[in-house]
Design an enzyme around this catalytic site. Sequence first.
Site, short mmCIF file in Angstrom:
data_model
loop_
_atom_site.label_atom_id
_atom_site.label_comp_id
_atom_site.label_asym_id
_atom_site.label_seq_id
_atom_site.Cartn_x
_atom_site.Cartn_y
_atom_site.Cartn_z
N HIS A 1 -2.30 6.71 5.89
CA HIS A 1 -3.11 6.43 7.09
C HIS A 1 -2.95 4.97 7.50
CE1 HIS A 1 -5.38 10.17 7.34
NE2 HIS A 1 -5.45 10.15 6.02
N ASP B 1 -7.66 -5.34 1.72
CA ASP B 1 -8.74 -4.68 1.00
C ASP B 1 -9.88 -4.54 1.98
OD1 ASP B 1 -9.33 -3.45 -1.47
OD2 ASP B 1 -10.79 -5.00 -1.91
N THR C 1 0.85 -1.19 0.00
CA THR C 1 0.00 0.00 0.00
C THR C 1 0.88 1.24 0.00
OG1 THR C 1 -1.85 1.11 1.12
CG2 THR C 1 -0.14 0.22 2.53
N ASN D 1 -1.00 4.03 1.12
CA ASN D 1 -1.94 4.83 1.91
C ASN D 1 -1.28 5.16 3.26
OD1 ASN D 1 -3.95 5.37 3.92
ND2 ASN D 1 -5.51 4.68 2.47
#
Length: 191
Positions: A12, A69, A8, A10
Site C-alpha cells: 500500500h 514510521d 518497506t 508494504n
Amino acid sequence: MKKIVFATNNAHKLSEVRAILAPDYEIISLAELNCFDDIPETANTLEGNALLKANYIFEKFGCDCFADDTGLEVEALNGEPGVYSARYAGEANDAKANMKKLLHNLGNNTNREACFRTVIALILGGKQQFFEGRIDGHISFEPQGTAGFGYDPIFIPNGYKQSFAELGTDEKNKISHRALAVKKLVDNLCN
Ligand code: IMP
C-alpha cells in the site's frame, strides 16, 4: 531516472509513494534490493524507528534511502497507540483486532480527537534529515468503509464526514499524513 530505496515492503505504502514520486524517482523496495531481514523497530518514538530502518539499509547497502514510521495518536488515550499502532492488539499486526481494541478502550468517550503522524528519515549522500506529516481528525464509533488499510475505517479527517476507508485511496493520498510527509521529502529531493 534517479533511484532511491524506500525501506518497506508494504505494498500500500509503496504504491502511494511511487505515485507521488514518479517520474522523478524510481523507488526500490526492500524485496527488490533482496533484503529480507527483519529490521529492528525497537525505538519508542516514530523518529527513532524511522531512523533505525533508514540507517540499517544505509549501513548494509550504502545507498540513498528513506524509511517511514507512522502512528495514530488518540488524545483521550494519552497518544496511544502511537508508535505501537501496528501491534496494538498483539504481534500479528491485525487491523481488525487493533481497531476493536481502540474502539473498546475509547468506549463512549466524547473526546474522539486523534491524528495520524508520519515521520520520514532520509539518508542522502550520508546526510540525515527528517520530514513530518500530520492530519487531524476524529475516531468514529464503528468502522466505516473498506478501502485503504490499518485504522482507515475508523479515522475521519477534519472537514470530512467520511472515514479514510470511505474516501478511497485517491482522495486520501491528497490529504494524508504520509502524503504531507512525502511532499516535504519530494520538495527536498527534487529542488
Ligand atoms: P507503519 O509504521 O507505517 O508501518 O504504520 C504502523 C501502523 O499504523 C500500521 O500497521 C497501521 O496499523 C497504522 N497505519 C499507518 N499508516 C496508516 C494509514 O495511512 N491508515 C491507517 N492506518 C495506518
